[in-house]
Design a protein around this motif. Sequence first.
Motif, PDB file in Angstrom:
ATOM      1  N   LYS A 316       0.977  -1.203   0.009  1.00 34.66           N
ATOM      2  CA  LYS A 316       0.021  -0.083  -0.010  1.00 34.66           C
ATOM      3  C   LYS A 316       0.862   1.421   0.051  1.00 34.66           C
ATOM      4  CE  LYS A 316      -3.854  -1.973   2.249  1.00 34.66           C
ATOM      5  NZ  LYS A 316      -4.775  -2.358   3.585  1.00 34.66           N
ATOM      6  N   LEU A 329      -7.033  -0.291  -4.560  1.00 36.54           N
ATOM      7  CA  LEU A 329      -7.070  -1.611  -4.055  1.00 36.54           C
ATOM      8  C   LEU A 329      -8.048  -1.771  -3.058  1.00 36.54           C
ATOM      9  CD1 LEU A 329      -5.206  -3.662  -3.594  1.00 36.54           C
ATOM     10  CD2 LEU A 329      -4.114  -2.475  -1.478  1.00 36.54           C
ATOM     11  N   LEU A 342      -6.758  -4.823  -7.348  1.00 45.82           N
ATOM     12  CA  LEU A 342      -5.720  -3.813  -7.806  1.00 45.82           C
ATOM     13  C   LEU A 342      -5.971  -3.300  -9.045  1.00 45.82           C
ATOM     14  CD1 LEU A 342      -3.537  -1.843  -6.734  1.00 45.82           C
ATOM     15  CD2 LEU A 342      -1.856  -3.857  -7.401  1.00 45.82           C
TER      16      LEU A 342
END
Length: 350
Positions: A316, A329, A342
Amino acid sequence: MSKINELKFDIKLQNHLGFWGLYFALNFLRWGAYFNDYEYSLKSNIIEFALHIPLVYFNLFVLIPKYIIKSRYYKYTLTLFLSLIIVYLLKTGLTYYIISENIWPEANREYKPFEINHIIAVCIGELYVLAMASSIYLTLTWLKERDLNKTLREEQFKIKLKYLKNQIQPHFFFNTLNNLYALSLESSDKVPDVILKLSNLMEYVLYDIEGDKLVPLIKEIDYIQNYIEIEKLRFEKVDVSIIIESNIDEVKVPPLLFITLVENAFKHGGLNNQNLKIKINCTIIDGTVLRFEILNNFVLSQNINLKNGIGLRNTKKRLKLLFRKKYTLEHKIKFNYYIISLQIPLNNED
């Protein structure tokens, strides 16, 4: 500008000399033509510039750092006022005793020293030169500082990105070595295959990935497939399918971006790591967005943390550095399946 109190002659000396030389020449020609007396213009400009230049640099390197930066505006105003009075005395005195008793010929009448109109005119002239020269210098210095700060931010970005990427690699290999150790305890004949496939993975990481350059998506898929083959060796029953729904021959992506998502599926999928089902979908949307989606079965009663592992946290952070807010995401649970999706832009030039 971050710190004006650290101003130095970072603009090259020849640029300073060029500015003052050009300004002197223009002033000399202007007043020489105005009075039709170039000798007088030369002498008066020599005196004026001998006072202009020290005042400008005194303001830049003494008054601004000492008072303006520290918000001492009253002291700055008072000191500048005293400096102007000193300049007035010097200019008037030198003009009167060296050039002419007519200290202000452009006024079209003869003025005596210390008359209020003459004092105001000289001070305004000095403030004009001070403001012009200082603004040019500060603007050029600010532009240079801006470019330097931009370069520093880019270097910091690359260092942080490299750090996060390097964290992912040891994390992955640590897990794989643990798997290898478990197989060796069982004296499994799968160990040679694991070592061979692990060497292929290490070759990709050590030699095929160059710095922060993008890599072909096909190679990333091959890397993921090798990882899957390693994981399959330690599962009794596992079903993994990779579906590529678009042409990815020319697609390039940041290296090692998806492997953590695949690791997560193996780590938390199945029932006691058995009867594992994983499906990976890779799709290009409208030629501009890549969607990488993973589905894996799991048991709700296991009460495990599906989204806060070290690998995912690093992923992340990497995504935020690489794409800012231009990625998504998402994760959800549906019919005992954990789904993580994603989406990243294919042309990320900003």
